[in-house]
Design a protein around this motif. Structure first.
Motif, PDB file in Angstrom:
ATOM      1  N   CYS A 170      36.528 -25.089 -17.410  1.00  0.00           N
ATOM      2  CA  CYS A 170      36.716 -25.606 -16.520  1.00  0.00           C
ATOM      3  C   CYS A 170      35.425 -26.590 -16.849  1.00  0.00           C
ATOM      4  CB  CYS A 170      37.102 -25.691 -15.069  1.00  0.00           C
ATOM      5  SG  CYS A 170      37.609 -26.749 -13.649  1.00  0.00           S
ATOM      6  N   GLU A 171      34.204 -26.951 -15.651  1.00  0.00           N
ATOM      7  CA  GLU A 171      32.920 -27.882 -16.064  1.00  0.00           C
ATOM      8  C   GLU A 171      32.376 -27.207 -15.077  1.00  0.00           C
ATOM      9  OE1 GLU A 171      33.823 -31.778 -14.489  1.00  0.00           O
ATOM     10  OE2 GLU A 171      35.924 -32.587 -15.524  1.00  0.00           O
ATOM     11  N   GLU A 223      28.923 -22.457 -19.010  1.00  0.00           N
ATOM     12  CA  GLU A 223      29.028 -23.856 -20.334  1.00  0.00           C
ATOM     13  C   GLU A 223      28.826 -23.480 -21.554  1.00  0.00           C
ATOM     14  OE1 GLU A 223      28.831 -28.073 -20.889  1.00  0.00           O
ATOM     15  OE2 GLU A 223      29.302 -27.564 -18.897  1.00  0.00           O
ATOM     16  N   ARG A 241      31.680 -23.056 -22.597  1.00  0.00           N
ATOM     17  CA  ARG A 241      32.478 -23.478 -22.700  1.00  0.00           C
ATOM     18  C   ARG A 241      32.471 -24.780 -24.311  1.00  0.00           C
ATOM     19  NH1 ARG A 241      33.020 -28.642 -22.485  1.00  0.00           N
ATOM     20  NH2 ARG A 241      30.672 -29.587 -21.819  1.00  0.00           N
TER      21      ARG A 241
END
Length: 131
Positions: free
Chosen positions: A60-61, A81, A84
């Motif tokens: 996701c973010e 993060e 990601r």
């Protein structure tokens, strides 16, 4: 490091956690049982990921999220993060290398070397470079 435990849905490093020797990890088979996870019932990050059908917050973010433990803590958010941007395997590789170099995930309780940061980008640099 128990690499097979991997990274929790929220980004925390199950593979390095020494808090519960019986833990099967956040995403292992049998997680629905949850008998080893004292936080599972209230974990907002876990609930969000499951509702969205994701493997983890890293899909996701995480950098902009402030749900659950992301509201005040940056460690899990920075780990997610990092995963990601660079992938879960790269995160695991960096954490394993850092552990071998003496970087401690948990010193007393749940605090360790990764908890000494208040800037997510600096923490991700520390994960990547070990300094």
């Amino acid at each position: 490091m128990k690499r097979e435990l991997g990274i929790a849905r929220c980004g925390l490093a199950c593979c390095l956690c020494s808090e519960n020797a019986e833990c099967k990890g956040c995403k292992r088979d049998g997680f629905k049982e949850l008998s080893w996870c004292r936080d599972a019932e209230w974990c907002e990050n876990r609930k969000c990921v499951i509702a969205k059908g994701l493997r983890g917050c890293y899909e996701c973010e995480p950098a902009s999220c402030r749900k659950g433990l992301y509201a005040e803590k940056i460690k899990a958010r920075a780990f997610a993060e990092f995963a990601r941007r660079y992938g879960v395997d790269e995160l695991l590789d960096c954490l394993e290398r850092n552990e071998k170099a003496g970087i401690v995930y948990h010193r007393e309780g749940i605090m360790g070397d990764y908890d000494e940061f208040d800037d997510m980008e600096k923490l991700m640099g520390f994960i990547r470079n070990g300094n």
